[in-house]
Each structure stands twice: as C-alpha cells, then as structure tokens.
Design a protein around this motif. Structure first.
Motif, short mmCIF file in Angstrom:
data_model
loop_
_atom_site.label_atom_id
_atom_site.label_comp_id
_atom_site.label_asym_id
_atom_site.label_seq_id
_atom_site.Cartn_x
_atom_site.Cartn_y
_atom_site.Cartn_z
N SER A 24 16.41 2.37 28.37
CA SER A 24 16.42 3.34 29.48
C SER A 24 15.05 3.39 30.12
CB SER A 24 16.81 4.73 28.98
OG SER A 24 15.75 5.31 28.22
N LEU A 76 20.75 17.24 19.14
CA LEU A 76 19.88 16.48 18.26
C LEU A 76 19.92 16.95 16.81
CD1 LEU A 76 16.75 16.00 20.55
CD2 LEU A 76 18.74 14.51 20.24
N PHE A 121 16.68 14.83 28.77
CA PHE A 121 16.94 15.93 27.85
C PHE A 121 17.23 17.20 28.62
CE2 PHE A 121 12.66 17.16 28.86
CZ PHE A 121 12.51 18.49 28.48
N THR A 156 22.38 8.52 18.36
CA THR A 156 22.00 7.90 19.63
C THR A 156 21.55 6.46 19.41
OG1 THR A 156 21.34 10.00 20.63
CG2 THR A 156 20.34 8.00 21.54
N ALA A 176 14.18 11.15 20.27
CA ALA A 176 15.45 10.81 20.92
C ALA A 176 15.23 9.84 22.07
CB ALA A 176 16.14 12.08 21.42
N ALA A 202 17.65 7.72 24.52
CA ALA A 202 18.17 8.78 25.39
C ALA A 202 17.54 8.68 26.78
CB ALA A 202 17.90 10.16 24.79
N SER A 203 18.30 9.03 27.79
CA SER A 203 17.85 8.89 29.18
C SER A 203 17.28 10.17 29.76
CB SER A 203 19.02 8.44 30.06
OG SER A 203 19.45 7.15 29.70
N ARG A 207 25.14 6.44 28.67
CA ARG A 207 23.79 6.98 28.78
C ARG A 207 23.77 8.35 28.10
NH1 ARG A 207 22.96 4.84 34.98
NH2 ARG A 207 22.25 2.76 34.39
N VAL A 208 22.73 8.59 27.34
CA VAL A 208 22.68 9.79 26.50
C VAL A 208 21.72 10.83 27.06
CG1 VAL A 208 22.05 10.67 24.21
CG2 VAL A 208 23.29 8.50 24.42
N ILE A 209 22.19 12.06 27.13
CA ILE A 209 21.34 13.21 27.46
C ILE A 209 21.17 14.02 26.18
CG2 ILE A 209 21.13 15.33 28.81
CD1 ILE A 209 22.89 14.03 30.96
N ALA A 210 19.94 14.15 25.72
CA ALA A 210 19.66 14.89 24.49
C ALA A 210 19.70 16.39 24.75
CB ALA A 210 18.29 14.48 23.94
#
Length: 220
Positions: free
Chosen positions: A204, A58, A107, A69, A99, A104-105, A83-86
């Motif tokens: 998400s 981030l 963290f 993102t 995020a 984001a999906s 799909r985003v993982i922060a």
C-alpha cells in the motif's frame, strides 16, 4: 450505476460492527457484505466474499487484527487482495503503525464520525491518496524517529523517476498532487506507484510512508 464498494467489518464488539454495517448499507455506492468477530473469522469470510475493503479491529482475542491483516494481504495477487482500514481506540498508537507495516491502507479511530468513516472507505477504495494524512504522518514519524537510520540503498532498485515519485508518496501527496509536482499525468503516477510497490515488495502507499520513515528517506 457503478458497482458498489463491498466492505467486510471485523470487530469483536457486535454492537459496534452492526452500527458500522448499517452506516455502510445506507449508502448508494457501498454495501456491508458481512461482519466477522475475530481474525480467523475475517480470513475465512474475506476468502469467500472477496470484499473490496476490510475494516479491521486491531485488538481482538485469538488472531489479532495485525496478524490477520498480514496473512490476508499475503494471499493471492495484488488485484485479488482487499484494502484494509485499521480500527483503533487510540489515535496515537504504535500498534497502528504495526498495522501499516502489515499492509493496512489507513486507520480510523472508533469515535470517528459517519462522514469520516465513509470518506475513508471511498478514498482507500480509490487508492490514490491516504485518508487523514496529517494525523497519519505525525503518527508514523513519531514512532520511526527513534529507530530510523539513513539507508539510501533501500531504494536503489527504483529508477530515478520512481525515486522521485517514491519521495512524493512518502510525503503523503495524492496522485493528482504528485502529477502536478512531477509534471506528468495521473495515469503515469499510478504506473510509477504500482512499480514502486512491486519492486519494494510493499502492499500500500501507506507502507511506502512507513518504509521511507524507517529508512530516514523522507524529504519534507
């Protein structure tokens, strides 16, 4: 053999990115397709490589992970987007909620164990649950508490059944848990979740949680 989960790792610390990529490549069901050092690099490589998952730091120089993102998930169609993982250094961080708001999906903190990293990738890729749900709900509730006001009209576009599923998603339940609570099949839950995301313009199930808290709609 099932197709492997493709992952793009984005972090401005090369040693960290390399370590995560090695963990991923050691798995039979996933592969690191590349690493990126900043938001712009991430956008370019995501467009070219079409990864399933992007692990996004981030705080980076230039284009930060939140803006990257938001821009990445604003492109194409839902089926085309990763799909985003922060990635964050702090577990209780308001920036992480920003995020989530960007799409984001999940963290992960940078001190996460190998098992936590791999479990998050697999869970986010499956799309039917939120990793580390207890910590995620605590984080979102803490940030939203001071600003939320009741706004039932926010979900008036949803059908009664979709509102029921919306509230269950907002509590952090998985698709299987929702199916049990609502007496429907997993496939029906997936259909309702897709409709909820589309009607509320969310990307998400984590955005559903943030949206519900922001509108004071959470029923515990």
């Amino acid at each position: 053999m099932c197709e492997r989960i493709s992952v793009l790792v984005v972090d401005d610390q090369p040693l960290f990115a390399s370590g995560i990529s090695m963990i991923i490549d050691a798995q039979d069901d996933m592969e690191c397709v590349d690493t990126a050092s900043d938001g712009r690099d991430a956008l370019s490589k995501a467009a070219n490589l079409a990864p399933d998952i992007v692990m996004m730091d981030l705080r980076m120089p230039g284009l930060n992970g939140i803006d990257a993102t938001r821009e990445m998930l604003g492109r194409g169609t839902a089926d085309d987007r990763p799909r985003v993982i922060a990635l964050t250094t702090l577990r209780r961080d308001e920036v992480v909620v920003r995020a989530f708001e960007a799409g984001a999906s999940a963290f992960l903190t940078k001190d996460a164990t190998t098992e936590q990293v791999l479990a998050s990738i697999r869970t986010v890729h499956a799309g039917d649950a939120i990793p580390d749900i207890a910590a995620t709900l605590t984080l979102i509730a803490g940030v939203a508490a001071a600003t939320s006001t009741p706004r039932q009209r926010a979900i008036e576009a949803l059908s009664p059944r979709e509102r029921e599923v919306f509230l269950l998603v907002a509590r952090g339940l998985s698709n299987t848990e929702i199916a049990t609570a609502a007496y429907v099949s997993d496939a029906t839950v997936k259909t309702h979740v897709g409709a909820i995301l589309r009607k509320l313009n969310l990307r998400s199930r984590l955005q559903v949680v943030v949206f519900a808290h922001a509108n004071d709609l959470v029923v515990l």
